[in-house]
Design an enzyme around this catalytic site. Structure first.
Site, short mmCIF file in Angstrom:
data_model
loop_
_atom_site.label_atom_id
_atom_site.label_comp_id
_atom_site.label_asym_id
_atom_site.label_seq_id
_atom_site.Cartn_x
_atom_site.Cartn_y
_atom_site.Cartn_z
CB CYS A 54 13.36 -5.50 38.76
SG CYS A 54 13.65 -6.04 37.06
CB CYS A 71 14.54 -9.91 35.46
SG CYS A 71 15.32 -8.36 34.98
CB SER A 72 15.82 -10.16 40.13
OG SER A 72 16.87 -10.73 39.38
#
Lengths: 93, 211
Positions: free
Chosen positions: B111, B114-115
């Site tokens: 990603c 972000c995560s």
């Protein structure tokens, strides 16, 4: 869902102030629709307290690795797939 | 002091050497609780849920796919529905996609923004998954990243890096290891590592049998 699997699309290169989920490295790049996912709330308005409606169709778009990152290695077949909302995509054919 | 001038009391929002991001999160939590947007119980139960998840659930899906080809087809068609067949919750994302690695194609997931991560099936993401070097290099130099994870791909394997930038969560179904032919589903599940379901590594190899 107005775009179909296999269709060539270009990602808009426009600037967008504020929250959005289109990574800079695909802006202005051409790829191909690999998957038609579903429709989701729009993160660009939802981030600021709105309900995010109307829903936006989301697609998995495939790009050639070498088109995105020239000279960084990889093979001619290597791909980067990115989820992109429809309002960032323009058909090229 | 900064302009902290509202007239109702709450706990101090700084705590010694706390990093700025942690202080900001705590300040946001204080405000959201104060405004009744969330409760402390909401926060605690979400954290409890997250830390209770492990990659064992994802591994069960992969092991079942290895031993049951019709299940694998259903998993690749709709991973949320397939997870439910095993009594597993694929998490809050409405669309969960399983990507099959084969002799010809290798998937890895990142990603970059972000995560985003299939936490319900894999547990909390590892720190490196959230780090800027992984998030940037996974798309600009993925073969270099794979090499650093000890994963060598032949040049005739098509590498597909999948950047989960939005609402969809991705789980890689790695290739079943050679030498695992006689293993039970539970034994196979023990070979399916978290990293193999992110796509940065191959599953563990079966232990050599003692003769």
């Amino acid at each position: 869902m107005t775009l179909e699997r296999g269709q060539r699309v270009r990602v808009s290169a426009r600037r967008h102030e504020g929250h959005h989920r289109t990574p800079a490295y695909v802006k202005g790049k051409t790829g191909r629709i690999e998957r038609v996912h579903a429709s989701f709330t729009n993160p660009e308005t939802r981030a600021y307290g709105s309900d995010g409606l109307p829903l936006q169709p989301l697609y998995l778009v495939g790009f050639a690795q070498r088109d995105l990152w020239p000279g960084r290695g990889g093979t001619a077949d290597d791909q980067v797939y990115v989820d992109v909302f429809e309002h960032w995509l323009e058909p090229t054919e | 002091m900064s302009g902290h001038d509202h007239d109702h009391p709450h706990a101090p929002i700084t705590n010694g050497d706390e990093p700025p991001a942690a202080a900001r999160v705590r300040a946001l939590e204080e405000l959201l609780v104060e405004k009744d947007a969330i409760s402390r119980e909401d926060v605690r139960s979400r954290i409890d849920w997250l830390v209770s998840r492990t990659s064992a659930d994802g591994a069960r899906l992969v092991a079942r796919a290895w031993v049951d080809p019709p299940f694998k087809q259903r998993l690749l068609a709709d991973a949320r529905a397939a997870a439910l067949e095993l009594g597993l919750d694929a998490g809050p994302s409405p669309v969960v996609v399983a990507l099959e690695n084969t002799e010809a194609v290798h998937h890895m997931v990142v990603c970059t923004l972000c995560s985003c991560y299939p936490k319900a099936l894999l547990g909390p993401p590892p720190d490196w998954y959230k780090s800027l070097p992984y998030r940037s290099r996974a798309v600009s130099d993925p073969r270099g990243v794979l090499t650093e994870f000890g994963t060598e791909l032949d040049d005739d394997v098509e590498l597909r890096v999948v950047d989960s930038t939005a609402d969809v969560r991705y789980l890689v179904v790695p290739r079943r290891p050679n030498g695992s032919e006689g293993m039970t589903e539970d034994e196979l599940a023990a070979l399916v590592t978290r990293d193999s379901m992110i796509g940065v590594a191959q599953p563990a190899s079966p232990a050599p049998t003692l003769t």
